[in-house]
Design a protein around this motif. Structure first.
Motif, PDB file in Angstrom:
ATOM      1  N   GLY A 120       0.805  -1.213   0.000  1.00 55.49           N
ATOM      2  CA  GLY A 120       0.000   0.000   0.000  1.00 55.49           C
ATOM      3  C   GLY A 120       0.836   1.260   0.000  1.00 55.49           C
ATOM      4  O   GLY A 120       1.929   1.297   0.587  1.00 55.49           O
ATOM      5  N   ASP A 121       0.316   2.304  -0.649  1.00 51.33           N
ATOM      6  CA  ASP A 121       1.036   3.581  -0.713  1.00 51.33           C
ATOM      7  C   ASP A 121       0.423   4.641   0.175  1.00 51.33           C
ATOM      8  O   ASP A 121       0.722   5.832   0.056  1.00 51.33           O
ATOM      9  CB  ASP A 121       1.117   4.080  -2.159  1.00 51.33           C
ATOM     10  N   HIS A 122      -0.461   4.221   1.094  1.00 51.68           N
ATOM     11  CA  HIS A 122      -1.074   5.154   2.029  1.00 51.68           C
ATOM     12  C   HIS A 122      -0.089   5.517   3.144  1.00 51.68           C
ATOM     13  O   HIS A 122       0.939   4.857   3.321  1.00 51.68           O
ATOM     14  CB  HIS A 122      -2.331   4.524   2.639  1.00 51.68           C
ATOM     15  N   ALA A 123      -0.418   6.542   3.906  1.00 54.35           N
ATOM     16  CA  ALA A 123       0.407   6.913   5.065  1.00 54.35           C
ATOM     17  C   ALA A 123       0.333   5.803   6.101  1.00 54.35           C
ATOM     18  O   ALA A 123      -0.746   5.302   6.420  1.00 54.35           O
ATOM     19  CB  ALA A 123      -0.092   8.222   5.658  1.00 54.35           C
ATOM     20  N   LYS A 124       1.504   5.400   6.623  1.00 50.44           N
ATOM     21  CA  LYS A 124       1.576   4.293   7.575  1.00 50.44           C
ATOM     22  C   LYS A 124       2.377   4.692   8.805  1.00 50.44           C
ATOM     23  O   LYS A 124       3.283   5.532   8.734  1.00 50.44           O
ATOM     24  CB  LYS A 124       2.247   3.070   6.936  1.00 50.44           C
ATOM     25  N   LYS A 125       2.034   4.046   9.900  1.00 50.10           N
ATOM     26  CA  LYS A 125       2.811   4.155  11.125  1.00 50.10           C
ATOM     27  C   LYS A 125       2.975   2.762  11.723  1.00 50.10           C
ATOM     28  O   LYS A 125       2.235   1.835  11.381  1.00 50.10           O
ATOM     29  CB  LYS A 125       2.140   5.099  12.125  1.00 50.10           C
ATOM     30  N   LYS A 256     -13.740  -4.228   4.356  1.00 50.98           N
ATOM     31  CA  LYS A 256     -13.738  -2.826   3.941  1.00 50.98           C
ATOM     32  C   LYS A 256     -15.149  -2.270   3.875  1.00 50.98           C
ATOM     33  O   LYS A 256     -15.418  -1.136   4.328  1.00 50.98           O
ATOM     34  CB  LYS A 256     -13.059  -2.699   2.581  1.00 50.98           C
ATOM     35  N   VAL A 286      -4.100  -5.350   0.343  1.00 54.10           N
ATOM     36  CA  VAL A 286      -3.494  -4.257   1.109  1.00 54.10           C
ATOM     37  C   VAL A 286      -4.194  -4.234   2.465  1.00 54.10           C
ATOM     38  O   VAL A 286      -5.296  -3.697   2.604  1.00 54.10           O
ATOM     39  CB  VAL A 286      -3.644  -2.908   0.394  1.00 54.10           C
ATOM     40  N   ASP A 288      -5.268  -3.400   6.372  1.00 51.00           N
ATOM     41  CA  ASP A 288      -5.300  -2.188   7.192  1.00 51.00           C
ATOM     42  C   ASP A 288      -4.161  -2.200   8.206  1.00 51.00           C
ATOM     43  O   ASP A 288      -3.526  -1.174   8.456  1.00 51.00           O
ATOM     44  CB  ASP A 288      -6.637  -2.090   7.917  1.00 51.00           C
ATOM     45  N   ARG A 308      -2.403   1.632   8.583  1.00 50.51           N
ATOM     46  CA  ARG A 308      -2.879   2.951   8.176  1.00 50.51           C
ATOM     47  C   ARG A 308      -2.708   3.933   9.327  1.00 50.51           C
ATOM     48  O   ARG A 308      -3.084   3.646  10.465  1.00 50.51           O
ATOM     49  CB  ARG A 308      -4.340   2.863   7.749  1.00 50.51           C
ATOM     50  N   ALA A 309      -2.158   5.083   9.024  1.00 42.53           N
ATOM     51  CA  ALA A 309      -1.800   6.044  10.070  1.00 42.53           C
ATOM     52  C   ALA A 309      -2.994   6.412  10.942  1.00 42.53           C
ATOM     53  O   ALA A 309      -2.871   6.510  12.169  1.00 42.53           O
ATOM     54  CB  ALA A 309      -1.186   7.294   9.439  1.00 42.53           C
ATOM     55  N   GLU A 310      -4.173   6.587  10.318  1.00 45.73           N
ATOM     56  CA  GLU A 310      -5.331   7.005  11.104  1.00 45.73           C
ATOM     57  C   GLU A 310      -5.795   5.913  12.057  1.00 45.73           C
ATOM     58  O   GLU A 310      -6.357   6.204  13.121  1.00 45.73           O
ATOM     59  CB  GLU A 310      -6.477   7.439  10.187  1.00 45.73           C
TER      60      GLU A 310
END
Length: 449
Positions: A120-125, A256, A286, A288, A308-310
């Motif tokens: 995945g290219d989403h923001a990650k933490k 999802k 991808v 979560d 996912r960061a959120e």
């Protein structure tokens, strides 16, 4: 003469000079029996003195071919150069401050690498822990606080750890759960797409299993009550089961659509083991959240939840952590392990191992009808053993084969819900000559049954 160290300098050869276990190992086993809790077992009672590449050397001087990698932990080989170099430098600098008290850069660097490598290219933490079970427990905590829901869905044949919550998540009773209850509530188990054992045949497996799982979740739990769905993209302790193609995407899409956190447990299958960085990439999943451990740090204890960061930010400050989580030496080792995976292209090496092993195992299966199925990807390969002319599990033959291999200097592991699967997890750096010799030993072991 200077004694050889372990790691890549260790001679890559099988050498059997005593009975296995040898006399020194037997002495150590007696000491273990006297002082170590009986619940701590051992697959093979030989005591390792050095290890590296594709071999383990015991205290009696035997050199065994390693088809186990410490259960998929030493994928880069024992004492890999970059792991030792980075961990040694960190060890000399400082060993611990507690990341929650006085943090340090290696923790951040590991999280940066995880953000880059995971799907995945989403923001990650990420948050770092000590073991796979800790990672799974924290994934559940994060999913619950994010969704404000409690129920957790897991699958038949799944394994997620030995702590109280993860025992509840784990399917297999013996040896993981027997006598250790009661277990954590709000855990629900649904069918998984196990092609070899699906009653209406593998061609129907993905659709029917997904329909059954989704129906049970919807009717028995209520999708609106589910915080997380957790699954291993290749089920490890359940028997290296590859869910039928289409099953994982169907479950991920259901999650999802219903606001459920989809968690990929990649603790055994991650970090190049299947020929991709993570097994869920095979069908473009991808997740979560993704949990990792084992192969992440070349043998040092480290685990992570990445997502996912959120979602990862849902927990309040201080809600995640632990005294040793993300230890600086373990983080340094992880950076060395990832460096090795990149520089040596261990994804390609894992695929090559699969290209060698699967045809050999398939040829053996054609000779011995007790092999019900050869399965797996990359360097995560297994054979399921059954009684001749049926699909009835054959744990007796599985144990006998493992013992015969051990006697000849080949370390193999058993697994499976029914105890009837031989699994092969060689270090990704193993030489092809050792790999072939190990397969020769395995084939010879079948002749002893």
């Amino acid at each position: 003469m200077t004694e050889l160290s372990g790691g890549p300098t260790l001679p890559q050869e099988r050498r059997v000079v005593t009975a296995i276990p040898g006399p020194k190992s037997q002495e150590l086993w007696a000491r273990k029996q006297a002082t170590v809790a009986g619940g701590v077992g051992a697959v093979l009672p030989v005591f390792v003195k050095r290890a590296g590449g594709g071999v383990l050397e015991d205290v009696d001087g035997n050199s065994l071919i390693d088809f186990g990698s410490g259960i998929a932990v030493t994928s880069v080989g024992n004492s890999a150069e970059a792991v030792v170099r980075r961990a040694t430098a960190q060890l000399a600098a400082f060993t611990h401050t507690c990341a929650m008290v006085a943090p340090y850069e290696p923790y951040i660097e590991v999280c940066e690498q995880l953000a880059e490598l995971t799907p995945g290219d989403h923001a990650k933490k990420s948050a770092l822990f000590n073991s796979g079970a800790e990672a799974v427990e924290n994934a559940v905590k994060i999913a619950r606080v994010h969704t404000k829901r409690q129920a957790v869905v897991v699958f038949d044949h799944g394994y997620h750890g030995r702590t109280n919550l993860t025992m509840a998540l784990t399917a297999k009773n013996m040896p993981y759960k027997q006598g250790f209850g009661p277990f954590a509530p709000e855990v629900y188990r649904v069918p998984v797409a196990y092609p070899y054992r699906w009653l209406t045949g593998p061609e129907n497996c993905a659709q029917e299993a997904a329909e059954q799982a989704i129906s049970q979740i919807s009717k028995q739990i209520g999708a609106e009550n589910v915080a997380a769905i957790i699954i291993e993209p290749v089920l490890g302790e359940g028997g290296f089961i590859e869910p039928a193609k289409g099953f994982l995407p169907a479950i991920a899409n259901f999650a999802k659509e219903n606001g459920i956190v989809f968690v990929a447990d990649e603790i055994q299958s991650g970090f190049c083991r299947t020929g991709q960085w993570f097994a869920c990439e095979d069908e473009g999943i991808v997740p979560d959240l993704i949990t990792t451990a084992k192969g992440i740090a070349g043998g040092l204890p480290l685990a992570a939840v990445t997502g996912r960061a959120e979602i990862m930010d849902a927990a309040h400050a201080g809600g995640l952590g632990g005294t040793y989580g993300g230890n600086p030496v373990a983080c340094a080792a992880a950076l060395g392990s990832i460096e090795t995976m990149r520089e040596q292209d261990l994804n390609a090496k894992a695929r090559r191992i699969g290209e060698i092993m699967k045809p050999r195992l398939t040829a053996i299966a054609e000779k011995y009808d007790i092999i019900g199925e050869v399965r797996g990807r990359g360097a995560m390969i297994a054979i399921e053993l059954v009684k001749s002319g049926s699909k009835e599990p054959n744990p007796e033959a599985t144990a006998a084969l493992a013992k015969a291999c051990h006697q000849e200097g080949l370390l193999v592991l058993t697994t499976g819900t029914y105890g009837n699967v031989l699994r092969f997890l060689p270090p990704l750096v193993i030489g092809e000559d050792l790999l072939g010799e190990g397969l020769d030993i395995l084939e010879g072991a079948f002749a002893t049954l």
